[in-house]
Each structure stands twice: as structure tokens, then as C-alpha cells.
Scaffold this active site. Structure first.
Site, PDB file in Angstrom:
ATOM      1  N   CYS A  93      51.713  35.416  45.232  1.00  0.00           N
ATOM      2  CA  CYS A  93      52.192  35.361  43.848  1.00  0.00           C
ATOM      3  C   CYS A  93      52.350  36.773  43.297  1.00  0.00           C
ATOM      4  O   CYS A  93      51.400  37.576  43.354  1.00  0.00           O
ATOM      5  CB  CYS A  93      51.232  34.556  42.980  1.00  0.00           C
ATOM      6  SG  CYS A  93      51.774  34.423  41.256  1.00  0.00           S
ATOM      7  N   LYS A 132      48.638  32.152  52.444  1.00  0.00           N
ATOM      8  CA  LYS A 132      50.060  32.104  52.084  1.00  0.00           C
ATOM      9  C   LYS A 132      50.450  33.479  51.549  1.00  0.00           C
ATOM     10  O   LYS A 132      49.818  33.998  50.629  1.00  0.00           O
ATOM     11  CB  LYS A 132      50.329  31.028  51.026  1.00  0.00           C
ATOM     12  CG  LYS A 132      51.810  30.830  50.719  1.00  0.00           C
ATOM     13  CD  LYS A 132      52.031  29.658  49.762  1.00  0.00           C
ATOM     14  CE  LYS A 132      53.517  29.332  49.631  1.00  0.00           C
ATOM     15  NZ  LYS A 132      54.281  30.416  48.988  1.00  0.00           N
TER      16      LYS A 132
END
Length: 333
Positions: A93, A132
Site C-alpha cells: 500500500c 503482498k
């Protein structure tokens, strides 16, 4: 370890427990992820509010945001106690808020710290610990940086890497622009899988249809679908049929709505507002006769404080009566 072939990405303000219940009706075998939950929210907030879920959501993974190994270990233990099937660390992110907390994509510049975080979580739980991340950040975007990052983190015990096939610009682009402007480079993820055949490598980013998924799956272990799965959820039902085979739990779209209405009634009795659940199903009939009327009726009526499942039933009446037949053959929802 859950089947990595198909998964729906963690999305803030999207993949809450209501959305996950709905998606489980659409796609009974796809791996689902929570929204990112920060370590601070779990360690200093309402644990049940963040971690409660319906047992029918399995397989379901908890995504964590954080960069303190001890705190992540404590949160991983909570994930295990609550019965999650996987715990995932967000290293992708790019938002300013996330960077200010020293987690998300900025951690790609600190592979040693990410390795410490993974090692601490692996020591704390028996759950699979996955990461991720992006293919790069800012000017650290050559393949050598990515290879070194994965090599270091894998050595700490991570066996699964979910790779958003775009770099992230930590300054100058919004999170939305970071999902769209940097070019997609799935071939980089393919190379990663070739170089680390022993790892599970999943590609993510820009996959909009079953055809897009089919292009990727020969090169990687799985595909993760984000916005497309939210906007046109039926592509996940088609993907399961195509890549995982027929399954007795696969329903027609109308059956999905009927089952979800039963869930809605239970949640309404607990005080949940209809809009909190109905917002997730607007795209279910995308591309079918009556889809616009379905969306409009829900959008206009579900926000009413007193709204109940009759709003959904009325919206369903606006969809073409041949929808059940179409649901079984239409590919892209």
C-alpha cells in the site's frame, strides 16, 4: 495452505465481512482477504470488530499492516486464535497514511526489517505467513532489487509472495493513481516464479476477466483479482468453473441473491443497516438486462434508515426473468 489459484484482493472499505459472505456465495472456493488491519487497531482497539467473521467465509486470510516484529507476532497469534487460514503482511500500500506509520510499500526499501517481521510471525503461529508487495518502489524498481527482496524474505520463512505487477511511487501519486498509472509488468512476476520455483508466486493487478486470468496462470501459481471482482463479482464464479471445475455449491445469480437476503435479515436483526450490506452487490447483474434498474433501485432505497430486504427483492424483479439461464453461461458478468 489454502489453494492459491484464485483470490480476491484485500481492499479498504470494500472487503469487509458482509462483502466476504456475499463473495463466498458467488465463489465457494476462492481465497478471500480482509481489509488491511493495522497492528495498532488490534492491540489497542476492539479486536472483535476487526476480526469477527462468519464461518462460511473460509478460506479467509487476515491482512496486517505494521512493521514492529513483536507487534505483528502478537497480531498473528490473534489471527490464529480467531481461526483465520492465513496471515498476510501488507508491503504494497503506497498511501501517505500508511507510509507515516512505516508500513506498506515503503517497507520494500527495508527487506531486512520485512524478514524480521516474517520470522517473528512464523515463530508465533503455525498459520501460513504470506507477503503482498509491489515489483518495486520509486527508483528502486530494477529486477535485482525485487529478486534480493524476495530472496531475503523467503529465507525468513515466507513461502508465498503476492505481487502487484506495478511499481509504486511513494511521492506524487495518490493510491488510486498508483493502481493505474505505473505500467503493468506481469512478465516481471513470471520471471520471479522462474527464479524461485519452490515459492508460491501469485500475480495481481489489472486482471479484468477470465481471459486475463488464463493468460497469467501458465506462468504463476495463482491470480489475485481486485477492483474487477468488486465491480463485476460474477467473473469469480466464471473463473472457478474455468480453472477449478464445476462444483455443487456454485449457484445462479438469483440463488446468490436469495441466500444473501437470508443473511441480510439476520444482520438487520442485529442492528446492521441494509446499505452496509447492499452496497456490495450492485455489480452482480452487470451486463444483463435489467442491471441498471437493479443498481438504481438499491442505490436509491437501501440508504433509508428503515430499509429492509424488500428493497433487494424489488430490485431483483427488475432483472430479466431469464437471468438464471444466462447466469450459467455468461462469462464476464
Amino acid at each position: 495452505m489454502p489453494d492459491p489459484t484464485l483470490s480476491v484482493a484485500p481492499m479498504m472499505d470494500r472487503t469487509d465481512r458482509h462483502h466476504r459472505y456475499f463473495m463466498r456465495l458467488v465463489a465457494p472456493r476462492t481465497l478471500l482477504y480482509t481489509e488491511m488491519v493495522t497492528t495498532g487497531a488490534l492491540l489497542h482497539g476492539d479486536v472483535a470488530r476487526h476480526l469477527a467473521y462468519n464461518p462460511e467465509e473460509h478460506p479467509v486470510a487476515l491482512q496486517l499492516g505494521g512493521s514492529e516484529p513483536a507487534e505483528l507476532a502478537r497480531c498473528a497469534r490473534l489471527a490464529e486464535e480467531w481461526g483465520y487460514d492465513e496471515v498476510n503482511l501488507n508491503v504494497g500500500c503506497p498511501s501517505d497514511r500508511v507510509q507515516n506509520g512505516r508500513f506498506g510499500a515503503c517497507l520494500m526499501a527495508e527487506p531486512g526489517l520485512v524478514a524480521e517481521c516474517v520470522a517473528a510471525m512464523r515463530e508465533a503461529v503455525a498459520l501460513p505467513v504470506t507477503v503482498k508487495h509491489r515489483i518495486g518502489i520509486d527508483h528502486q524498481d530494477d529486477y535485482a532489487h525485487l529478486h534480493a527482496f524476495v530472496d531475503r524474505v523467503a529465507a525468513a520463512g515466507c513461502g508465498t509472495f503476492i505481487v502487484h505487477a506495478r511499481k509504486a511511487w511513494l511521492q506524487g501519486l495518490s493510491p488510486k493513481e498508483n493502481r493505474e498509472k505505473p505500467p503493468l509488468r506481469h512478465e516481471v512476476v513470471h520471471r520471479l516464479k522462474r527464479d524461485f520455483p519452490e515459492l508460491t508466486v501469485i500475480t495481481n493487478g489489472g486482471l479484468r476477466s477470465a481471459e486475463d486470468m488464463a493468460e497469467q496462470l501458465p506462468h504463476v501459481d495463482g491470480v489475485m483479482i481486485g477492483r474487477a471482482a468488486y465491480e463485476r463479482p460474477w467473473i469469480m464464479a466464471e473463473a472457478e468453473r474455468r480453472f477449478l471445475g464445476e462444483h455443487p455449491a456454485l449457484l445462479s445469480r438469483r440463488d446468490v441473491v436469495e441466500r444473501y437476503m437470508a443473511y441480510m435479515e439476520q444482520e438487520l436483526e442485529r442492528g446492521v443497516r441494509l446499505q452496509a450490506m447492499a452496497r456490495h452487490i450492485l455489480g452482480l447483474f452487470q451486463g444483463m438486462p435489467g442491471a441498471r434498474g437493479w443498481r438504481r433501485h438499491i442505490s436509491e432505497n437501501a440508504p433509508r434508515r428503515e430499509a429492509g430486504v424488500e428493497v433487494i427483492r424489488e430490485a431483483l424483479a427488475k432483472v430479466s426473468s431469464d437471468a438464471p439461464k444466462m447466469a450459467a453461461v455468461e462469462v464476464d458478468g
